[in-house]
Design an enzyme around this catalytic site. Structure first.
Site, PDB file in Angstrom:
ATOM      1  N   HIS A   1       0.846  -1.185   0.000  1.00  0.00           N
ATOM      2  CA  HIS A   1       0.000   0.000   0.000  1.00  0.00           C
ATOM      3  C   HIS A   1       0.882   1.235   0.000  1.00  0.00           C
ATOM      4  O   HIS A   1       1.548   1.532   0.982  1.00  0.00           O
ATOM      5  CB  HIS A   1      -0.926  -0.006   1.215  1.00  0.00           C
ATOM      6  CG  HIS A   1      -1.858  -1.185   1.225  1.00  0.00           C
ATOM      7  ND1 HIS A   1      -1.484  -2.433   1.684  1.00  0.00           N
ATOM      8  CD2 HIS A   1      -3.141  -1.321   0.790  1.00  0.00           C
ATOM      9  CE1 HIS A   1      -2.497  -3.277   1.546  1.00  0.00           C
ATOM     10  NE2 HIS A   1      -3.507  -2.630   1.006  1.00  0.00           N
TER      11      HIS A   1
ATOM     12  N   HIS B   1      -1.874  -1.325   7.087  1.00  0.00           N
ATOM     13  CA  HIS B   1      -1.519  -1.565   5.684  1.00  0.00           C
ATOM     14  C   HIS B   1      -0.457  -0.579   5.221  1.00  0.00           C
ATOM     15  O   HIS B   1       0.285  -0.854   4.298  1.00  0.00           O
ATOM     16  CB  HIS B   1      -2.753  -1.493   4.788  1.00  0.00           C
ATOM     17  CG  HIS B   1      -3.531  -0.239   4.967  1.00  0.00           C
ATOM     18  ND1 HIS B   1      -4.473  -0.095   5.967  1.00  0.00           N
ATOM     19  CD2 HIS B   1      -3.517   0.940   4.309  1.00  0.00           C
ATOM     20  CE1 HIS B   1      -4.995   1.119   5.892  1.00  0.00           C
ATOM     21  NE2 HIS B   1      -4.431   1.766   4.902  1.00  0.00           N
TER      22      HIS B   1
ATOM     23  N   GLY C   1     -10.737   3.554   7.870  1.00  0.00           N
ATOM     24  CA  GLY C   1     -11.139   2.179   8.164  1.00  0.00           C
ATOM     25  C   GLY C   1     -11.141   1.912   9.651  1.00  0.00           C
ATOM     26  O   GLY C   1     -12.074   1.303  10.190  1.00  0.00           O
TER      27      GLY C   1
ATOM     28  N   ASN D   1      -8.004  11.213   4.716  1.00  0.00           N
ATOM     29  CA  ASN D   1      -7.719  11.341   3.288  1.00  0.00           C
ATOM     30  C   ASN D   1      -8.947  11.101   2.409  1.00  0.00           C
ATOM     31  O   ASN D   1      -8.865  11.222   1.182  1.00  0.00           O
ATOM     32  CB  ASN D   1      -6.559  10.410   2.882  1.00  0.00           C
ATOM     33  CG  ASN D   1      -6.872   8.955   3.149  1.00  0.00           C
ATOM     34  OD1 ASN D   1      -7.996   8.504   2.934  1.00  0.00           O
ATOM     35  ND2 ASN D   1      -5.880   8.203   3.611  1.00  0.00           N
TER      36      ASN D   1
ATOM     37  N   HIS E   1      -4.615   4.039  -2.872  1.00  0.00           N
ATOM     38  CA  HIS E   1      -4.587   3.281  -1.616  1.00  0.00           C
ATOM     39  C   HIS E   1      -3.741   2.022  -1.751  1.00  0.00           C
ATOM     40  O   HIS E   1      -3.124   1.567  -0.796  1.00  0.00           O
ATOM     41  CB  HIS E   1      -6.023   2.906  -1.223  1.00  0.00           C
ATOM     42  CG  HIS E   1      -6.114   2.004  -0.042  1.00  0.00           C
ATOM     43  ND1 HIS E   1      -6.294   2.462   1.238  1.00  0.00           N
ATOM     44  CD2 HIS E   1      -6.037   0.656   0.065  1.00  0.00           C
ATOM     45  CE1 HIS E   1      -6.320   1.445   2.079  1.00  0.00           C
ATOM     46  NE2 HIS E   1      -6.172   0.332   1.393  1.00  0.00           N
TER      47      HIS E   1
ATOM     48  N   ARG F   1     -16.019 -20.156  38.356  1.00  0.00           N
ATOM     49  CA  ARG F   1     -15.853 -18.691  38.296  1.00  0.00           C
ATOM     50  C   ARG F   1     -15.563 -18.158  39.694  1.00  0.00           C
ATOM     51  O   ARG F   1     -14.786 -17.231  39.891  1.00  0.00           O
ATOM     52  CB  ARG F   1     -17.080 -18.013  37.686  1.00  0.00           C
ATOM     53  CG  ARG F   1     -18.359 -18.203  38.480  1.00  0.00           C
ATOM     54  CD  ARG F   1     -19.558 -17.603  37.752  1.00  0.00           C
ATOM     55  NE  ARG F   1     -20.799 -17.964  38.394  1.00  0.00           N
ATOM     56  CZ  ARG F   1     -21.722 -17.095  38.819  1.00  0.00           C
ATOM     57  NH1 ARG F   1     -21.547 -15.810  38.657  1.00  0.00           N
ATOM     58  NH2 ARG F   1     -22.839 -17.505  39.381  1.00  0.00           N
TER      59      ARG F   1
ATOM     60  N   SER G   1     -20.627 -11.396  37.942  1.00  0.00           N
ATOM     61  CA  SER G   1     -20.811 -12.708  37.323  1.00  0.00           C
ATOM     62  C   SER G   1     -19.488 -13.367  36.950  1.00  0.00           C
ATOM     63  O   SER G   1     -19.351 -14.579  37.004  1.00  0.00           O
ATOM     64  CB  SER G   1     -21.659 -12.576  36.053  1.00  0.00           C
ATOM     65  OG  SER G   1     -22.934 -12.062  36.350  1.00  0.00           O
TER      66      SER G   1
ATOM     67  N   GLU H   1     -16.673  -5.915  25.020  1.00  0.00           N
ATOM     68  CA  GLU H   1     -15.800  -7.085  25.074  1.00  0.00           C
ATOM     69  C   GLU H   1     -14.607  -6.926  24.139  1.00  0.00           C
ATOM     70  O   GLU H   1     -13.476  -7.306  24.474  1.00  0.00           O
ATOM     71  CB  GLU H   1     -16.574  -8.359  24.690  1.00  0.00           C
ATOM     72  CG  GLU H   1     -17.772  -8.678  25.573  1.00  0.00           C
ATOM     73  CD  GLU H   1     -19.023  -7.901  25.209  1.00  0.00           C
ATOM     74  OE1 GLU H   1     -19.024  -7.205  24.175  1.00  0.00           O
ATOM     75  OE2 GLU H   1     -20.008  -7.988  25.960  1.00  0.00           O
TER      76      GLU H   1
ATOM     77  N   PHE I   1     -19.435 -14.653  24.563  1.00  0.00           N
ATOM     78  CA  PHE I   1     -19.112 -13.365  23.959  1.00  0.00           C
ATOM     79  C   PHE I   1     -17.635 -13.265  23.573  1.00  0.00           C
ATOM     80  O   PHE I   1     -17.171 -12.195  23.147  1.00  0.00           O
ATOM     81  CB  PHE I   1     -19.588 -12.226  24.849  1.00  0.00           C
ATOM     82  CG  PHE I   1     -21.078 -12.292  25.086  1.00  0.00           C
ATOM     83  CD1 PHE I   1     -21.918 -12.822  24.117  1.00  0.00           C
ATOM     84  CD2 PHE I   1     -21.649 -11.861  26.275  1.00  0.00           C
ATOM     85  CE1 PHE I   1     -23.285 -12.921  24.324  1.00  0.00           C
ATOM     86  CE2 PHE I   1     -23.019 -11.957  26.490  1.00  0.00           C
ATOM     87  CZ  PHE I   1     -23.839 -12.490  25.517  1.00  0.00           C
TER      88      PHE I   1
ATOM     89  N   HIS J   1     -19.541 -18.786  32.618  1.00  0.00           N
ATOM     90  CA  HIS J   1     -20.826 -19.206  32.038  1.00  0.00           C
ATOM     91  C   HIS J   1     -20.546 -19.971  30.749  1.00  0.00           C
ATOM     92  O   HIS J   1     -20.984 -19.606  29.669  1.00  0.00           O
ATOM     93  CB  HIS J   1     -21.729 -17.994  31.797  1.00  0.00           C
ATOM     94  CG  HIS J   1     -22.116 -17.272  33.063  1.00  0.00           C
ATOM     95  ND1 HIS J   1     -21.188 -16.729  33.927  1.00  0.00           N
ATOM     96  CD2 HIS J   1     -23.332 -17.027  33.630  1.00  0.00           C
ATOM     97  CE1 HIS J   1     -21.807 -16.164  34.953  1.00  0.00           C
ATOM     98  NE2 HIS J   1     -23.095 -16.342  34.811  1.00  0.00           N
TER      99      HIS J   1
ATOM    100  N   HIS K   1     -26.701 -17.105  24.815  1.00  0.00           N
ATOM    101  CA  HIS K   1     -25.672 -16.948  25.841  1.00  0.00           C
ATOM    102  C   HIS K   1     -24.918 -18.249  26.131  1.00  0.00           C
ATOM    103  O   HIS K   1     -23.999 -18.250  26.947  1.00  0.00           O
ATOM    104  CB  HIS K   1     -26.304 -16.430  27.144  1.00  0.00           C
ATOM    105  CG  HIS K   1     -26.723 -14.991  27.090  1.00  0.00           C
ATOM    106  ND1 HIS K   1     -27.520 -14.485  26.095  1.00  0.00           N
ATOM    107  CD2 HIS K   1     -26.448 -13.938  27.912  1.00  0.00           C
ATOM    108  CE1 HIS K   1     -27.719 -13.192  26.304  1.00  0.00           C
ATOM    109  NE2 HIS K   1     -27.084 -12.830  27.391  1.00  0.00           N
TER     110      HIS K   1
END
Lengths: 677, 677
Positions: free
Chosen positions: B40, B80, B168, B197, B270, B365, B392, B419, B445, B469, B481
């Site tokens: 690039h 890039h 981006g 740009n 680019h 946990r 949790s 997350e 997640f 979990h 979940h």
């Protein structure tokens, strides 16, 4: 969140009819959560006023005909507040949402799952729960509405998409992709009702966030309205105004989570309020004197009248629809059913025949474009796009037009660098109905889109992911762009068909399957680099539909070796076969473009393709995970190196150099086979 | 993007020294991309002026000592444009970044990969390329700097984190999580230089985005400065101002991509500009008369002086550091080396002994919290947090304090519902050095955090993901979940240790391994539901370090069955063993808390644990993908149902009901074993 403590008695006195209706939502929520001893009470309690006004006076729907195509869509992005939705569906008289279902909230087999699950019941427009998904999905619904409005006219398609979103939805990054895209596209029929209650699980929003959400939405091209989320008159005015805007609108609703309870305005209120005293006190504060799950008949009648409010409009719509020309009506209904155009099979067949003759050497991403060039003209319901890699994903065909504020008939979306937002929007289009979305990015960036891709699978909706640059074969961009584990990731996901075609013919067959799937998303894993045509003999039959098949069999001697491969490595397997056959070692090559479909074949077919006896070598420019399923059982040869592929991340270098470097070569495959014999 | 076309001659005339320096970056970029025939060009060309001023007058660094802990961090989020970074490192005299490396840009074995790869060379502070990662990672760097500044004082820690981000990066959702978190935390030492740009791969930014980025950053609590990105005097003033703010600062740099070339301000610019005529014309426009890769000696000397500019300051820092108390110095250096505290092994041992005695029944946990309660007091470098699931995930321990604008010594981060931002920030902390981050969310997640988790693995940095979990065992929240494929996803990812401990003892051992890992991230997969203590006999040795081990052997009769399990299903395997043993079927139970570490054992040990002969049943409340690796080879029994687990998504119901419903029970395991005998 509003600073002042609400005066429930005053609110009730000011709008007694409204208050009682909203109280029904609140108490059903309290009762269902108590019965389940699990769930989220505070959000439905806090948003009951807004939802009541919405259903009462704005949402276009007919509870007796939940599938009415021109209904407004209601998306509960803050899916943990599922009792808000279930209460509304029950109260307004959706037949399947019985009181028993509410009583069985969160129990096995009930349609009232912990979070709203698409397909469980009419009125649940999408699965939510993973935060941010609802708001991002709704963007796709609104796009689909615009496109269909342009195609069929305002008399047939003219509805809004309403979203209830919480602070969690707005903190998730995908919400930014969604609102920026919606703002850019000026989706004026999209209205987000932000439940601004100032509370998250960890405590006050101010623990983790200081964003000026109103300014943020404005920066993304939205109209913003603020309203007291407990004042029905103000809410009504706000919703009326929201529908008039030329931009998407965010209505910031100041609410009190778990209003009226001792947990009001606290993170405790976000969760399950199950203490009997708290519940009794709260109901008393509402002036609610009825037994658990008891909705007085007159109140239920009022709510059912709300549910029937749209019946007349729906009937009028049906009249208008009947007046549409037969061709248009047929197209509308076919697309709505998710049925492919009747000309699809012949079109694919013709292409396959032509390819078998011309035997092009091309990248399967280019093959995919070749297929789309014949599909898109006959399937008007396709909506294509790419996350800013149009020229690389080869997703844009000549006739599509670009969807923009100026041209609502365009069927191609420049999603920008928003893989996640794209995937969620595609879910929304598929859920809206009448649209068959596909979208592209680099296969490696499946990672960005994962949460929405998982929802495609969980909801069982036929979205197509065009994932190009599917291995180290992409070359110099290096390991950040080279998928290694992504085939395994997609294959591990339930209800996802992962296609890795080896040439243009297989690509055409994969596309045919993707476009005729009705409850399974498809992932097309496509190369950057050129591949030869290997299916040089025309077959009428779609061989990819079998998942795996014998591409070339042993032609001399005993069949001693089976080589299994997918995509770009089928060519390598074929070359390895040449080497082995030249040595007198009979070798079969099995192309395995779709494991899931092969699994779905009967055992007889699977054994025919992969008989016991020969040693097996698999070759794939990805990780081994999952291949043991196909490699093993036979003579316990597993530990003897029968997989040729990657065992770590890639590297930055030209494609050919990398294949050599990582030892994914015909010679290595032949050697692995030889060593086991 | 600036509207007017820049007048290169005027720019050059106005600041000839600057112009020449920047031209060196531009021409090295053109030459390297041409040599690689890939890459690039436009971004380094466009941002050369900003980068030149930054390195010349603002960035605190000493090219001869790239590891100086108090250096400013420079993050090229728009990865890039890697030639911008490589050029700067070469020009300023980083010893490893030789001209030969530039000439081998994007070739196998070169440190100049297509995108900057952490570990390839000093000065590459993080791996970038997947967009948005750099900006999100930088937030963690800035947090680590704040915490260490609070601990060691401004004389020891006082540096900035500079980020070059493109459109981006700003479109990716993770950027919103990053900027909202940074704004909330008032990370004033974080400065983002937006390469405005106006161009993406698909064309103009206006094709896909209309966001007012300046307003968006302001809404997130940032200072915003606008500057002409080709005016060195203005850039210098902007950077000076940026360092003075009380908030993080975004400098919107109006630039021309591929400036001076015929591809200027286009998406062609680019990509890779390799046309010899274009290159020659562009160099002429720059007034550059030298051969490819030729940097005149005097210019190189100027640049090397820039590289040496910080030497004095670095030396002064070393003096100040030497004056620190020995204890503090030792702690600083130990944490920087990423070495666990010497008391860690004894602390873990003492806890294990205590647990073996008290044999608590608790969720892993909670076990994890129990471990953290003893670890955090001795490991001051841990930085904990959760994506709004603190209670949790059990990630907060008593002594940590909460990191906030008011308290920079707090070691716990309320990440909010972010997350992805959390995972990326943790990468940044680990990369910064002196910090050992861990952070929690629900295992499902993982999907949201995948892109950053993959980078942890690719970079080889010891981040710990506390994923609770971890199965249908979470119960009523339902399939959105409930992880099913997530163990497979994490296991498929190279260089990732996935721990699924079965009780508190294994959890303690897993944590010990996570905290002593130096080049591998760890994923802890932990239950919501209570589990018994199964490791009731104290062992000094860390058994989890072997990946898998015999938890209970056959006690009567011939050993006919081996049951393999992880996490919560080890209890089920133990119960199944009871059933089988009662029937006279000798049964071994192998706990497999970490496949990766088991793979790393020698074959002798692996065969000792999993000898040929007995039938094998694996039980895990996840998908089968990957288990065939351990199930097979033995007598070809694979197809006889020797895996007990999930073959689709979960459901919403209480945990016990789900285990019964999906048939993940001791009886089912025993039955599967019996059927094979």
């Amino acid at each position: 969140m509003s600073d002042h403590t609400p005066d429930l008695d005053a609110l009730r006195a000011a709008n007694p009819t409204h208050w009682r209706r909203a109280a029904a939502i609140r108490t059903l929520t309290l009762d269902a959560v108590a019965a389940a001893n699990s769930g989220h009470s505070g959000m439905p309690m806090g948003m009951a006023d807004v939802a009541t006004v919405l259903f009462e006076s704005h949402l276009k729907f007919d509870a007796s005909r939940p599938e009415w195509p021109d209904r407004d869509r209601f998306v509960l992005s803050a899916g943990h507040g599922s009792m808000l939705l279930y209460s509304l569906l029950h109260l307004t008289g959706y037949p399947e949402m019985t009181l028993d279902q509410l009583k069985n909230f969160r129990q096995l087999g009930a349609i009232t799952a912990g979070h709203p699950e698409y397909g469980h019941a009419p009125g649940i427009e999408t699965t939510t729960g993973p935060l941010g998904q609802g708001i991002a999905t709704s963007v796709g619904m609104a796009i689909a509405e615009e496109i269909q409005r342009a195609r069929y006219g305002r008399k047939i398609v003219d509805h809004y998409t309403w979203v209830v979103a919480g602070d969690g939805c707005l903190m998730e990054g995908v919400s930014q992709e969604a609102i920026a895209l919606a703002g850019h596209l000026q989706l004026s029929h999209l209205i987000v009702l932000w439940d601004n209650n100032g509370i998250t699980i960890d405590g006050k929003v101010s623990l983790s966030d200081s964003t000026d959400q109103k300014q943020r939405f404005k920066a993304s091209g939205w109209d913003v309205i603020e309203v007291d989320g407990h004042d029905p008159v103000a809410i009504d005015a706000a919703l009326t105004q929201a529908k008039k805007g030329k931009k998407p609108t965010m209505v910031a609703c100041e609410t009190h989570i778990a209003i009226g309870s001792s947990a009001q305005d606290t993170s405790k209120g976000h969760g399950a309020l199950t203490d009997p005293t708290l519940i009794a006190d709260t109901k008393r504060a509402y002036g609610w004197e009825y037994a658990p799950f008891d909705i007085p008949a007159d109140l239920k009648t009022e709510w059912e009248a709300i549910g029937a409010r749209g019946a007349e409009e729906r009937a009028a719509w049906e009249m208008r629809f009947a007046e549409l020309g037969q061709g248009k009506r047929g197209e509308f209904e076919r697309a709505l059913r998710g049925e492919a155009h009747r000309r699809l099979p012949a079109t694919i067949k013709a292409l396959k025949r032509q390819i078998a003759e011309s035997q092009p050497k091309m990248a399967t991403r280019k093959s995919s474009e070749t297929v789309l060039e014949v599909i898109n003209p006959i399937m008007a319901e396709t909506i294509g796009g790419s996350a800013d890699l149009t020229g690389s994903n080869n997703t844009l065909t000549a006739d599509m037009g670009v969807f923009s504020p100026e041209d609502r008939s365009g069927r191609y979306i420049y999603y920008g660098i928003r893989e996640h937002g794209m995937a969620a929007a595609m879910n929304g289009m598929a859920l809206h109905g009448g649209a068959r979305p596909y979208g592209g990015t680099f296969f490696c960036f499946t990672d960005y889109a994962r949460p929405a891709m998982r929802l495609s699978a969980l909801m069982g909706i036929p979205v197509t992911y065009v994932m190009t640059h599917d291995s180290i074969g992409l070359g110099e961009d290096g390991p950040t762009h080279q998928p290694v584990e992504h085939l395994a990731v997609c294959r591990a996901t339930p209800n996802t068909n992962v296609f890795r075609p080896c040439d243009t013919v297989e690509t055409a067959e994969a596309w045919e399957l993707a476009l005729t799937a009705d409850s399974t998303p498809s992932v097309l894993s496509l190369t950057r680099q050129n591949l030869p045509t290997l299916r040089t003999e025309f077959t009428n039959k779609n061989l990819v539909a079998q998942g795996a098949y014998v591409l070339a069999d042993a032609t001399e001697g005993k069949r001693l070796v089976i080589l299994m491969a997918t995509g770009s490595e089928v060519e390598i397997a074929m070359k390895a076969r040449d080497i082995l056959q030249a040595e007198g070692i009979g070798t079969r090559v099995v192309s395995m473009p779709c494991w899931e479909l092969f699994e779905a074949q009967d055992e007889k077919y699977r054994k025919k393709v992969l008989p016991a006896g020969p040693v097996r070598v698999a070759v794939e420019a990805g990780c081994r995970m999952g291949w043991d399923r196909w490699l093993t059982g036979e003579r316990g040869k597993r530990d003897k190196g029968a997989f040729v592929g990657m065992d770590g991340f890639g590297a930055s270098a030209p494609s050919d150099v990398l294949y050599e470097h990582f030892g994914i070569t015909a010679e290595a495959v032949a050697k692995a086979a030889r060593e086991m014999l």
